[in-house]
Scaffold this active site. Structure first.
Site, PDB file in Angstrom:
ATOM      1  N   HIS A  18      35.523  45.592  40.293  1.00 11.62           N
ATOM      2  CA  HIS A  18      36.458  46.355  41.130  1.00 11.62           C
ATOM      3  C   HIS A  18      37.796  46.600  40.424  1.00 11.62           C
ATOM      4  CE1 HIS A  18      38.259  42.522  42.253  1.00 11.62           C
ATOM      5  NE2 HIS A  18      37.284  42.189  43.076  1.00 11.62           N
ATOM      6  N   HIS A  72      35.694  31.322  50.850  1.00  9.66           N
ATOM      7  CA  HIS A  72      36.359  32.642  50.740  1.00  9.66           C
ATOM      8  C   HIS A  72      35.303  33.684  51.089  1.00  9.66           C
ATOM      9  CE1 HIS A  72      38.612  35.931  49.176  1.00  9.66           C
ATOM     10  NE2 HIS A  72      38.310  35.831  47.897  1.00  9.66           N
ATOM     11  N   GLU A  74      35.282  37.019  50.641  1.00  6.88           N
ATOM     12  CA  GLU A  74      35.099  38.242  49.854  1.00  6.88           C
ATOM     13  C   GLU A  74      33.618  38.346  49.439  1.00  6.88           C
ATOM     14  OE1 GLU A  74      37.951  38.922  46.703  1.00  6.88           O
ATOM     15  OE2 GLU A  74      37.318  41.013  46.547  1.00  6.88           O
ATOM     16  N   ASP A  76      31.850  38.941  46.942  1.00  2.00           N
ATOM     17  CA  ASP A  76      31.291  38.336  45.722  1.00  2.00           C
ATOM     18  C   ASP A  76      30.922  36.871  45.925  1.00  2.00           C
ATOM     19  OD1 ASP A  76      34.104  38.125  45.927  1.00  2.00           O
ATOM     20  OD2 ASP A  76      34.320  37.629  43.809  1.00  2.00           O
ATOM     21  N   HIS A 139      42.741  33.813  47.337  1.00  2.00           N
ATOM     22  CA  HIS A 139      43.125  35.180  47.165  1.00  2.00           C
ATOM     23  C   HIS A 139      43.300  35.944  48.475  1.00  2.00           C
ATOM     24  CE1 HIS A 139      40.872  39.154  45.889  1.00  2.00           C
ATOM     25  NE2 HIS A 139      42.154  39.369  45.883  1.00  2.00           N
ATOM     26  N   ASP A 158      38.630  31.299  43.664  1.00  2.00           N
ATOM     27  CA  ASP A 158      39.139  32.290  42.701  1.00  2.00           C
ATOM     28  C   ASP A 158      40.182  31.700  41.743  1.00  2.00           C
ATOM     29  OD1 ASP A 158      37.562  34.403  43.519  1.00  2.00           O
ATOM     30  OD2 ASP A 158      39.080  35.311  44.802  1.00  2.00           O
ATOM     31  N   TYR A 184      42.379  38.257  34.553  1.00  2.00           N
ATOM     32  CA  TYR A 184      41.969  37.938  35.926  1.00  2.00           C
ATOM     33  C   TYR A 184      43.194  37.575  36.772  1.00  2.00           C
ATOM     34  CZ  TYR A 184      39.263  35.967  39.768  1.00  2.00           C
ATOM     35  OH  TYR A 184      38.734  35.715  41.016  1.00  2.00           O
ATOM     36  N   HIS A 215      34.539  31.799  39.362  1.00  2.00           N
ATOM     37  CA  HIS A 215      34.213  32.746  38.287  1.00  2.00           C
ATOM     38  C   HIS A 215      34.508  32.071  36.950  1.00  2.00           C
ATOM     39  CE1 HIS A 215      34.002  36.048  41.181  1.00  2.00           C
ATOM     40  NE2 HIS A 215      35.161  35.665  41.660  1.00  2.00           N
TER      41      HIS A 215
END
Ligand code: FEO
Length: 388
Positions: A18, A72, A74, A76, A139, A158, A184, A215
């Site tokens: 993204h 989280h 999100e 992903d 995040h 994150d 990042y 990640h």
């Protein structure tokens, strides 16, 4: 570590996350803790659910999972929850109140077996336990991290992550982790730097031996150093250096950029130049985050900055450039306008200091190039003064 397994997914082909530059692919980390209770920390991105399930199957039957920790929402990290509640029918999804709300909004119509945990709440897994700490805006507002006290291990989601595909599991096995970590951080985290500092305050004094992000590789060495880097990036990322970015059609603005760089460099300040049509935005953003001076250039297209520079400007704002020196330059044919717009934007973004812009009509003459060199020297001297 005994009883703690990585069960995530590697996306070797990912080149853009993204908008984040991912020249070496990406990873979505999930972790499985096998204790008296079997616990999955986070899940993976769309299209990787089968990889997650297959990795879990090499360790244990997914049906034996008791808890799925949703740190989280999100996509992903959360997309696989729908498949996981089928594969693990007795599992409860442990999340924050906000996490539960966001799950409902992101997966309308899905009834997740949610159990809400409070900030600082704990969950016994048998011999070990997890403590949950909310870190809003690192995040998203619902983000929390999980601490496995017996191992001094934090699942940081994150935070401390980077998007990279690698055959290695640990950051100390990589030759170069700084730039992907910086890209990042600057693209995803820096906008909420104050939230990172608040999170650090909440976990101050808690011993940490291992950081497992969602990640990229796991941090098991030099923990103090990586925390110090995150502190610096979240408070005062600027170093004694400059970044010049530009976009051009007929190269006049490029020639100005190169000569401004010569001027900055001539007074002893390292300066880098980026052509915004050729460099990934988040790579430039990472370099700009650590620069004391950011010099933005664009030729005038009708009455505005040429589009690559115009598109970059909001991302410069997201770096929270309060402590930076800003300057704008560019060439124009007749009416001009680009540097007026850029200079006003730098002021609106709360740059600590904004220089008057530098314009050149059509092609830079020898005299114009000398003006660019001098402009660069002026910027370089201001950078030096800021560190004196
Ligand atoms: Fe990796 Fe904010 O999601």
């Amino acid at each position: 570590m005994k009883g703690v397994f990585w069960v995530g997914a590697i996306d070797w082909m990912l080149r853009d996350f993204h908008g984040l530059w991912t020249p070496k692919g990406g990873t979505y980390n999930a972790y499985l803790i096998v204790d008296e209770k079997v616990t999955l920390i986070d899940t993976v991105a769309p299209n990787f659910t089968e990889e997650l399930l297959n990795r879990i199957r090499t360790i244990i039957d997914p049906a034996k999972i008791d808890y799925i920790i949703c740190q989280h929402v999100e996509p992903d990290h959360s997309t696989s929850y729908v498949a996981m509640i089928e594969a693990a029918p007795k599992a409860k999804i442990i999340t924050s109140k906000k996490g539960a709300e966001f799950l409902k909004l992101n997966y309308p119509g899905v009834e997740f077996p949610v159990e809400i945990v409070e900030d600082g709440g704990t969950l016994s897994l048998g011999k070990r336990s997890l403590t949950f700490v909310k870190i809003p805006m690192v995040h998203w507002p619902e983000t929390m991290i999980s601490y496995l006290a017996e191992e001094q291990l934090v699942f940081s989601n994150d935070a401390f992550g980077m998007q990279i595909a690698t055959p290695y599991r640990f950051a100390d096995q990589l030759e170069d982790w700084y730039e992907p970590l910086r890209a990042y951080y600057s693209y995803i985290v820096r906008f909420n730097a104050k939230a990172v500092l608040n999170a650090f305050k909440k976990v101050e004094g808690i011993p940490i031996k291992i950081i497992c992000p969602s990640h990229g590789p796991i941090w098991r060495k030099n923990i103090e150093r990586i925390i110090e880097i995150y502190h610096r990036w979240s408070s005062n990322p600027e170093q004694k250096r400059a970044v010049i970015v530009y976009s051009t059609i007929w190269n006049s603005t490029k020639r100005m950029a190169l000569m401004i760089r010569e001027g900055i460099s001539n007074v002893g300040v390292p300066a880098e130049v980026y052509d915004l049509e050729r460099e990934p935005l988040s790579r430039v953003q990472g370099a700009a985050m650590e620069a004391k001076a950011v010099v933005v250039g664009a030729m005038t297209y009708n009455i505005d900055p040429y589009y690559p520079t115009a598109a970059f400007m909001p991302y410069l704002k997201h770096l929270r450039p309060d402590n930076k020196i800003g300057a704008a330059f560019g060439s124009y044919g007749w009416g001009g306008g680009a540097t007026r717009v850029l200079t006003q934007q730098l002021k609106d973004f709360n740059f600590g200091e904004v220089l008057d812009p530098l314009d050149v009509q059509f092609r830079p003459s020898e005299e114009d190039l000398k003006r660019c060199f001098d402009y660069g020297q002026e910027i370089g001297r201001k950078v030096i003064a800021a560190f004196s």
